[in-house]
Design a protein around this motif. Structure first.
Motif, PDB file in Angstrom:
ATOM      1  N   LEU A 125      -7.505   2.100  -2.048  1.00 28.93           N
ATOM      2  CA  LEU A 125      -6.636   3.289  -2.007  1.00 28.93           C
ATOM      3  C   LEU A 125      -6.434   3.853  -3.406  1.00 28.93           C
ATOM      4  O   LEU A 125      -6.490   5.067  -3.617  1.00 28.93           O
ATOM      5  CB  LEU A 125      -5.285   2.940  -1.377  1.00 28.93           C
ATOM      6  N   LEU A 126      -6.223   2.958  -4.392  1.00 28.85           N
ATOM      7  CA  LEU A 126      -6.010   3.433  -5.768  1.00 28.85           C
ATOM      8  C   LEU A 126      -7.276   4.093  -6.309  1.00 28.85           C
ATOM      9  O   LEU A 126      -7.201   5.108  -7.009  1.00 28.85           O
ATOM     10  CB  LEU A 126      -5.599   2.269  -6.666  1.00 28.85           C
ATOM     11  N   LEU A 166     -10.083  11.269  -6.648  1.00 28.71           N
ATOM     12  CA  LEU A 166      -9.691  12.618  -6.227  1.00 28.71           C
ATOM     13  C   LEU A 166      -9.047  13.393  -7.363  1.00 28.71           C
ATOM     14  O   LEU A 166      -9.141  14.613  -7.424  1.00 28.71           O
ATOM     15  CB  LEU A 166      -8.726  12.548  -5.041  1.00 28.71           C
ATOM     16  N   GLU A 196       3.156  -3.891  -9.056  1.00 34.62           N
ATOM     17  CA  GLU A 196       2.896  -4.605  -7.800  1.00 34.62           C
ATOM     18  C   GLU A 196       2.131  -5.910  -8.019  1.00 34.62           C
ATOM     19  O   GLU A 196       1.987  -6.693  -7.088  1.00 34.62           O
ATOM     20  CB  GLU A 196       2.090  -3.708  -6.843  1.00 34.62           C
ATOM     21  N   ALA A 249      -7.597   7.525  -4.869  1.00 38.12           N
ATOM     22  CA  ALA A 249      -6.625   8.414  -5.527  1.00 38.12           C
ATOM     23  C   ALA A 249      -7.126   8.808  -6.911  1.00 38.12           C
ATOM     24  O   ALA A 249      -7.069   9.981  -7.299  1.00 38.12           O
ATOM     25  CB  ALA A 249      -5.263   7.732  -5.605  1.00 38.12           C
ATOM     26  N   ILE A 292       0.292   8.473  -3.787  1.00 36.09           N
ATOM     27  CA  ILE A 292      -0.565   9.349  -4.610  1.00 36.09           C
ATOM     28  C   ILE A 292      -1.497  10.142  -3.704  1.00 36.09           C
ATOM     29  O   ILE A 292      -1.680  11.349  -3.863  1.00 36.09           O
ATOM     30  CB  ILE A 292      -1.411   8.531  -5.601  1.00 36.09           C
ATOM     31  N   LEU A 293      -2.081   9.427  -2.701  1.00 37.49           N
ATOM     32  CA  LEU A 293      -3.012  10.107  -1.796  1.00 37.49           C
ATOM     33  C   LEU A 293      -2.318  11.218  -1.025  1.00 37.49           C
ATOM     34  O   LEU A 293      -2.896  12.292  -0.827  1.00 37.49           O
ATOM     35  CB  LEU A 293      -3.583   9.094  -0.809  1.00 37.49           C
ATOM     36  N   ILE A 317       0.807  -1.221   0.000  1.00 41.38           N
ATOM     37  CA  ILE A 317       0.000   0.000   0.000  1.00 41.38           C
ATOM     38  C   ILE A 317       0.839   1.270   0.000  1.00 41.38           C
ATOM     39  O   ILE A 317       0.287   2.356  -0.019  1.00 41.38           O
ATOM     40  CB  ILE A 317      -0.989   0.025   1.185  1.00 41.38           C
ATOM     41  N   PHE A 342      -5.508  -2.345  -1.186  1.00 36.08           N
ATOM     42  CA  PHE A 342      -4.676  -1.819  -2.274  1.00 36.08           C
ATOM     43  C   PHE A 342      -5.551  -1.138  -3.323  1.00 36.08           C
ATOM     44  O   PHE A 342      -5.304   0.013  -3.709  1.00 36.08           O
ATOM     45  CB  PHE A 342      -3.887  -2.995  -2.874  1.00 36.08           C
ATOM     46  N   ILE A 372       1.610   1.405 -11.215  1.00 33.61           N
ATOM     47  CA  ILE A 372       1.680   0.794  -9.891  1.00 33.61           C
ATOM     48  C   ILE A 372       1.059  -0.606  -9.924  1.00 33.61           C
ATOM     49  O   ILE A 372       1.623  -1.564  -9.396  1.00 33.61           O
ATOM     50  CB  ILE A 372       0.978   1.684  -8.840  1.00 33.61           C
ATOM     51  N   TRP A 415       2.840   2.619  -2.380  1.00 36.76           N
ATOM     52  CA  TRP A 415       2.710   3.447  -3.599  1.00 36.76           C
ATOM     53  C   TRP A 415       1.329   4.068  -3.732  1.00 36.76           C
ATOM     54  O   TRP A 415       1.240   5.280  -3.993  1.00 36.76           O
ATOM     55  CB  TRP A 415       3.076   2.637  -4.845  1.00 36.76           C
ATOM     56  N   PRO A 416       0.230   3.300  -3.561  1.00 36.10           N
ATOM     57  CA  PRO A 416      -1.080   3.973  -3.613  1.00 36.10           C
ATOM     58  C   PRO A 416      -1.202   5.095  -2.583  1.00 36.10           C
ATOM     59  O   PRO A 416      -1.741   6.161  -2.879  1.00 36.10           O
ATOM     60  CB  PRO A 416      -2.071   2.850  -3.291  1.00 36.10           C
ATOM     61  N   LEU A 417      -0.646   4.865  -1.396  1.00 33.37           N
ATOM     62  CA  LEU A 417      -0.692   5.891  -0.356  1.00 33.37           C
ATOM     63  C   LEU A 417       0.077   7.141  -0.791  1.00 33.37           C
ATOM     64  O   LEU A 417      -0.310   8.260  -0.459  1.00 33.37           O
ATOM     65  CB  LEU A 417      -0.097   5.318   0.932  1.00 33.37           C
ATOM     66  N   ILE A 448      -0.015   6.664 -13.763  1.00 34.04           N
ATOM     67  CA  ILE A 448       0.739   6.252 -12.570  1.00 34.04           C
ATOM     68  C   ILE A 448       0.060   5.057 -11.907  1.00 34.04           C
ATOM     69  O   ILE A 448       0.719   4.081 -11.527  1.00 34.04           O
ATOM     70  CB  ILE A 448       0.856   7.444 -11.584  1.00 34.04           C
TER      71      ILE A 448
END
Lengths: 364, 74
Positions: B38-39, B45, B20, B42, A310-311, A304, B35, B16, A306-308, B12
């Motif tokens: 969260l993507l 947003l 991953e 992102a 971006i956030l 998590i 995972f 990812i 890399w996704p974090l 991006i």
């Protein structure tokens, strides 16, 4: 989750860099706004918050040995409220990481790279921090072990070079309007001392648990000492003009001039700021990623990261269009949010857990 | 809404996932869901013009404004 171990000395170095890196540049200016020439007294009041936070955190981890903060929350407050508190903390940590990256980028933008788009600075730092976070806690420990001497000694060499320029009469009058201005000035630095709360995430991974308290205390004293010297030096050199500048220590460094040969030391301060901010961002980023992993009981936090990232980049821009809004936000929101999240809620948890330990449930 | 930012973030996110995917395949379901959630947050947003959008910062400012005003009046 995390298999690495660090020593308590490394923990102390991590915490010193985490706190001092951003504090040394921005805090004297904000403190001077309220405390005027008493700004050197403010860190002493603020350090009380640091000591209280450290004692709370150490006691909390003694009551629940080898457990993560989120497990402590669930055990003391019950599963549902504990999960809710955990969620608030995860959001808080991600939000703080965003704020730190933004303040770093704003500094680089204003003093060093005015033509560069801000997103380039933010993203490059986030990518660098993400690689370190994936490396794990041991990597962060070693990174700060390398950076700590560079940071600490550079600052003191600069302070020694500034000695001929000091004007000691700027200190007077001490406590012109009583103690209140210096107490008001302490409201901002206490956020930095409150960041010792992060120790609770590092304590379970210490190889020598018993020394955690000792090195924590030593770190607070070191931070207090650096804070005091930096504030005094800034005061002796700039006098009443501190409140007008955002980065007074950088301004003071420009006064270094030894025989017209050793001068223009400010690039060193910029390098130190980048170095220290890197450790600070990495630590907060790591704690956020680890926190999400522990909160949701994941097997590993690494996927998590890399996704974090971006956030976090998005959080550093959200509702913050320019520097003026950010500064106003820093002064109105972060002191109160900081003390509530870093000191009051852990104190409440400690109260509940001590109460529960004393009153054992009666078995029927 | 800025399409450039949105497409950049999408690229991006794609990178990812590609990067991953080999590792994430072996993890349990809970990790995979986190995972991807969260993507997705992102990605969602990135559709907005974030600097001028009210968000968590605005919420915190509304909560803590009385304290700030109290401090100013001291």
């Amino acid at each position: 989750m995390e298999k690495g171990k660090i020593s308590s000395l490394q923990m102390g170095m991590i915490m010193y860099l985490t706190i001092m890196s951003t504090a040394i540049l921005t805090v004297p200016g904000i403190t001077a706004k309220y405390a005027k020439q008493d700004l050197w007294l403010s860190p002493i009041w603020a350090s009380l918050v640091g000591f209280i936070t450290l004692i709370i955190v150490i006691r909390l981890s003694k009551n629940h040995p080898q457990q993560s903060f989120f497990q402590i929350c669930e055990q003391t407050a019950g599963i549902y409220i504990g999960k809710l508190v955990g969620f608030i903390y995860v959001c808080f940590l991600a939000y703080v990481t965003g704020q730190i990256i933004r303040s770093y980028a704003d500094f680089i933008l204003t003093v060093y790279l005015p033509q560069t788009p801000i997103s380039v600075i933010v993203i490059s730092m986030t990518v660098l921090a993400a690689f370190t976070v994936i490396g794990g806690l041991e990597v962060i420990g070693r990174v700060s072990q390398i950076f700590f001497p560079i940071f600490f000694f550079s600052i003191f060499i600069i302070i020694i070079l500034l000695i001929p320029k000091l004007n000691l009469s700027n200190l007077l009058p001490i406590m012109e309007d009583g103690i209140l201005p210096s107490l008001k000035g302490a409201i901002i630095p206490q956020v930095w001392f409150g960041e010792f709360f992060l120790i609770i995430f590092l304590l379970p991974f210490l190889s020598d648990q018993s020394k955690g308290r000792k090195w924590g205390m030593i770190t607070i004293f070191m931070v207090l000492f650096t804070f005091l010297t930096a504030n005094l030096i800034v005061l002796f050199i700039l006098g009443q003009n501190i409140a007008g500048s955002i980065y007074p220590f950088l301004k003071a460094t420009r006064f270094v001039n030894l025989g017209d040969f050793i001068e223009n030391m400010d690039p060193i301060i910029i390098a130190l700021w980048i170095l220290g901010s890197f450790v600070k961002i990495t630590v907060f980023y790591y704690v956020t990623a680890l926190g999400i992993g522990q909160w949701l009981n994941l097997t590993d936090y690494k996927p998590i990261v890399w996704p974090l990232g971006i956030l976090i980049v998005q959080l550093s821009f959200w509702s913050l269009p320019n520097l003026m809004v950010i500064n106003q936000h820093d002064e109105t929101v972060s002191p109160f949010l900081g003390i509530i999240m870093q000191t009051f809620i852990p104190l409440l948890l400690l109260g509940i857990s001590s109460f529960r330990k004393k009153v054992k449930p009666v078995k029927i | 809404m800025k399409w450039g930012i949105f497409f950049c973030v999408m690229v991006i996110i794609g990178t990812i996932i590609l990067y991953e995917w080999k590792k994430i395949k072996t993890y349990p379901k809970r990790d995979k869901i986190t995972f991807f959630i969260l993507l997705i947050i992102a990605g969602a947003l990135s559709l907005f013009d974030l600097p001028n959008l009210p968000g968590p910062v605005t919420l915190l400012e509304t909560i803590f404004r009385p304290f700030g005003n109290f401090m100013e009046s001291l």
